[in-house]
Design a protein around this motif. Structure first.
Motif, PDB file in Angstrom:
ATOM      1  N   ALA A 116      39.495  48.946  45.496  1.00  0.00           N
ATOM      2  CA  ALA A 116      38.687  48.488  44.369  1.00  0.00           C
ATOM      3  C   ALA A 116      38.687  46.974  44.183  1.00  0.00           C
ATOM      4  CB  ALA A 116      39.168  49.163  43.086  1.00  0.00           C
ATOM      5  N   THR A 117      39.822  46.314  44.433  1.00  0.00           N
ATOM      6  CA  THR A 117      39.895  44.867  44.183  1.00  0.00           C
ATOM      7  C   THR A 117      40.327  44.091  45.416  1.00  0.00           C
ATOM      8  OG1 THR A 117      42.203  44.926  43.393  1.00  0.00           O
ATOM      9  CG2 THR A 117      40.469  45.310  41.762  1.00  0.00           C
ATOM     10  N   GLU A 118      40.212  44.679  46.596  1.00  0.00           N
ATOM     11  CA  GLU A 118      40.656  44.045  47.841  1.00  0.00           C
ATOM     12  C   GLU A 118      39.916  42.725  48.074  1.00  0.00           C
ATOM     13  OE1 GLU A 118      42.796  43.591  51.374  1.00  0.00           O
ATOM     14  OE2 GLU A 118      43.024  45.140  49.841  1.00  0.00           O
ATOM     15  N   GLY A 119      40.688  41.670  48.319  1.00  0.00           N
ATOM     16  CA  GLY A 119      40.117  40.382  48.697  1.00  0.00           C
ATOM     17  C   GLY A 119      39.484  39.591  47.576  1.00  0.00           C
ATOM     18  N   LEU A 120      39.672  40.019  46.329  1.00  0.00           N
ATOM     19  CA  LEU A 120      39.051  39.313  45.215  1.00  0.00           C
ATOM     20  C   LEU A 120      40.021  38.299  44.604  1.00  0.00           C
ATOM     21  CD1 LEU A 120      37.237  42.249  43.362  1.00  0.00           C
ATOM     22  CD2 LEU A 120      36.357  40.746  45.166  1.00  0.00           C
ATOM     23  N   ALA A 121      39.467  37.222  44.080  1.00  0.00           N
ATOM     24  CA  ALA A 121      40.273  36.228  43.371  1.00  0.00           C
ATOM     25  C   ALA A 121      40.868  36.853  42.115  1.00  0.00           C
ATOM     26  CB  ALA A 121      39.415  35.024  43.015  1.00  0.00           C
ATOM     27  N   PRO A 122      42.031  36.348  41.670  1.00  0.00           N
ATOM     28  CA  PRO A 122      42.709  36.970  40.520  1.00  0.00           C
ATOM     29  C   PRO A 122      41.837  37.134  39.280  1.00  0.00           C
ATOM     30  CG  PRO A 122      44.185  35.443  41.603  1.00  0.00           C
ATOM     31  CD  PRO A 122      42.854  35.282  42.271  1.00  0.00           C
ATOM     32  N   LEU A 123      41.045  36.123  38.928  1.00  0.00           N
ATOM     33  CA  LEU A 123      40.216  36.239  37.725  1.00  0.00           C
ATOM     34  C   LEU A 123      39.133  37.305  37.895  1.00  0.00           C
ATOM     35  CD1 LEU A 123      39.783  32.504  36.619  1.00  0.00           C
ATOM     36  CD2 LEU A 123      41.096  34.296  35.474  1.00  0.00           C
ATOM     37  N   VAL A 124      38.559  37.373  39.080  1.00  0.00           N
ATOM     38  CA  VAL A 124      37.535  38.391  39.342  1.00  0.00           C
ATOM     39  C   VAL A 124      38.170  39.774  39.357  1.00  0.00           C
ATOM     40  CG1 VAL A 124      35.776  39.175  40.961  1.00  0.00           C
ATOM     41  CG2 VAL A 124      36.167  36.735  40.637  1.00  0.00           C
ATOM     42  N   ARG A 125      39.361  39.858  39.955  1.00  0.00           N
ATOM     43  CA  ARG A 125      40.086  41.134  39.979  1.00  0.00           C
ATOM     44  C   ARG A 125      40.324  41.639  38.568  1.00  0.00           C
ATOM     45  NH1 ARG A 125      43.872  39.635  43.684  1.00  0.00           N
ATOM     46  NH2 ARG A 125      45.470  39.203  42.133  1.00  0.00           N
ATOM     47  N   GLU A 126      40.657  40.724  37.665  1.00  0.00           N
ATOM     48  CA  GLU A 126      40.879  41.103  36.269  1.00  0.00           C
ATOM     49  C   GLU A 126      39.601  41.663  35.649  1.00  0.00           C
ATOM     50  OE1 GLU A 126      42.773  41.998  32.897  1.00  0.00           O
ATOM     51  OE2 GLU A 126      43.722  41.269  34.741  1.00  0.00           O
ATOM     52  N   GLU A 127      38.459  41.087  35.996  1.00  0.00           N
ATOM     53  CA  GLU A 127      37.187  41.609  35.496  1.00  0.00           C
ATOM     54  C   GLU A 127      36.959  43.043  35.963  1.00  0.00           C
ATOM     55  OE1 GLU A 127      33.581  39.116  35.387  1.00  0.00           O
ATOM     56  OE2 GLU A 127      34.813  37.611  36.385  1.00  0.00           O
ATOM     57  N   ILE A 128      37.308  43.319  37.203  1.00  0.00           N
ATOM     58  CA  ILE A 128      37.125  44.677  37.729  1.00  0.00           C
ATOM     59  C   ILE A 128      38.049  45.647  37.021  1.00  0.00           C
ATOM     60  CG2 ILE A 128      37.240  46.132  39.789  1.00  0.00           C
ATOM     61  CD1 ILE A 128      34.911  44.123  39.750  1.00  0.00           C
ATOM     62  N   TRP A 129      39.296  45.229  36.760  1.00  0.00           N
ATOM     63  CA  TRP A 129      40.219  46.110  36.027  1.00  0.00           C
ATOM     64  C   TRP A 129      39.678  46.407  34.632  1.00  0.00           C
ATOM     65  CZ3 TRP A 129      42.901  48.614  39.136  1.00  0.00           C
ATOM     66  CH2 TRP A 129      43.621  48.042  40.194  1.00  0.00           C
ATOM     67  N   GLN A 130      39.135  45.404  33.976  1.00  0.00           N
ATOM     68  CA  GLN A 130      38.569  45.620  32.644  1.00  0.00           C
ATOM     69  C   GLN A 130      37.370  46.564  32.707  1.00  0.00           C
ATOM     70  OE1 GLN A 130      37.754  41.786  30.901  1.00  0.00           O
ATOM     71  NE2 GLN A 130      39.895  41.139  30.980  1.00  0.00           N
ATOM     72  N   CYS A 131      36.579  46.427  33.755  1.00  0.00           N
ATOM     73  CA  CYS A 131      35.446  47.336  33.967  1.00  0.00           C
ATOM     74  C   CYS A 131      35.926  48.771  34.108  1.00  0.00           C
ATOM     75  CB  CYS A 131      34.676  46.896  35.212  1.00  0.00           C
ATOM     76  SG  CYS A 131      33.754  48.198  36.049  1.00  0.00           S
ATOM     77  N   LEU A 132      36.971  48.979  34.917  1.00  0.00           N
ATOM     78  CA  LEU A 132      37.475  50.336  35.136  1.00  0.00           C
ATOM     79  C   LEU A 132      38.088  50.912  33.859  1.00  0.00           C
ATOM     80  CD1 LEU A 132      39.055  49.980  38.701  1.00  0.00           C
ATOM     81  CD2 LEU A 132      36.802  50.854  38.057  1.00  0.00           C
ATOM     82  N   ALA A 133      38.748  50.058  33.074  1.00  0.00           N
ATOM     83  CA  ALA A 133      39.295  50.525  31.798  1.00  0.00           C
ATOM     84  C   ALA A 133      38.171  50.953  30.850  1.00  0.00           C
ATOM     85  CB  ALA A 133      40.147  49.433  31.160  1.00  0.00           C
ATOM     86  N   ALA A 134      37.070  50.211  30.858  1.00  0.00           N
ATOM     87  CA  ALA A 134      35.931  50.570  30.007  1.00  0.00           C
ATOM     88  C   ALA A 134      35.306  51.883  30.462  1.00  0.00           C
ATOM     89  CB  ALA A 134      34.896  49.448  30.023  1.00  0.00           C
TER      90      ALA A 134
END
Length: 236
Positions: A163-181
């Protein structure tokens, strides 16, 4: 648990090479679940077998109580499974909007379906880049587009491989927030990723595989309580 997806005794691989051995996996309706393991242990092969991309050698895959093992990938997708694949695999020569509308469907007959406007509201950056070609997006934007494309099918089960492979930390955080939503909205999701701490906060249940076999499964509380499992099977 009312299983939406139930994998039992799955054996799969490529040609004469067997990768999965008697693998069991369940994802309950409304759950967010994870599939964990070191690189090369069979996670992607499991996903490919579920999606009909690599027909299993043996075992069963049931979705909504119906056997789907052996069905072609398009039939599996039409039943309401959507995959965000490793590497994203968006169409580089289509615009963001074209990538999204090409997959529009309402496979779970949602009362509040994912539409183009709703995906744009969920990922404002995609709205800003609606006319840009997919190949011109950053890695994080491509991952947002891949998730948005999957959501446009209104899936019953969303699967994210790395899900977050190869992404910058800030972008990775956005994806985690998306999955939580998505979890808060009741979307059933199976996530493959390596960030155990984030997955514990996000997921209800976890399955760990090693060399194609299930070696552990349990709840987030159980995984959080036994870090020896992390060291033994995940190298953390």
């Amino acid at each position: 648990m009312n299983a939406l997806l139930e994998v039992a005794g799955l054996e799969a691989g490529y040609g004469q090479s067997q990768v999965l051995f008697d693998l069991d996996l369940k994802v309950g309706a409304g759950e967010t679940a994870s599939l964990l393991g070191r690189n090369g242990m069979g996670k992607t092969t499991t996903v490919r077998a579920i999606m009909g991309l690599s027909p299993p050698f043996a075992g069963t895959v049931r979705f909504l109580g119906e056997r789907i093992d052996g069905l072609p990938p398009d039939r599996v997708a039409r039943m309401g499974l959507a995959l965000v694949p490793e590497g994203r695999q968006i169409f580089p020569n289509l615009s963001v909007k074209e990538n999204l509308v090409a997959f529009a469907a309402n496979r779970c007959e949602a009362r509040e379906p994912w539409t183009l406007d709703r995906v744009y509201a969920f990922f404002p950056r995609l709205a800003e880049r609606a006319g840009n070609f997919g190949g011109r997006l950053s890695g994080g934007e491509q991952q947002m587009l891949a998730i948005g494309r999957a959501l446009m099918t209104n899936p019953r089960l969303l699967i994210l491989d790395e899900a977050t492979e190869g992404l910058a930390p800030l972008v990775r955080e956005e994806i985690w927030q998306c999955l939580a939503a998505l979890r808060a909205a009741g979307q059933t999701t199976l996530v493959i990723d390596k960030y155990v701490e984030r997955l514990i906060a996000l997921c209800d249940r976890h399955t760990i595989i090693e060399k194609g076999r299930v070696v552990w499964n349990g709840t987030s509380a159980e995984l959080d309580a036994d870090h020896s499992v992390w060291h033994r099977y995940l190298g953390i």
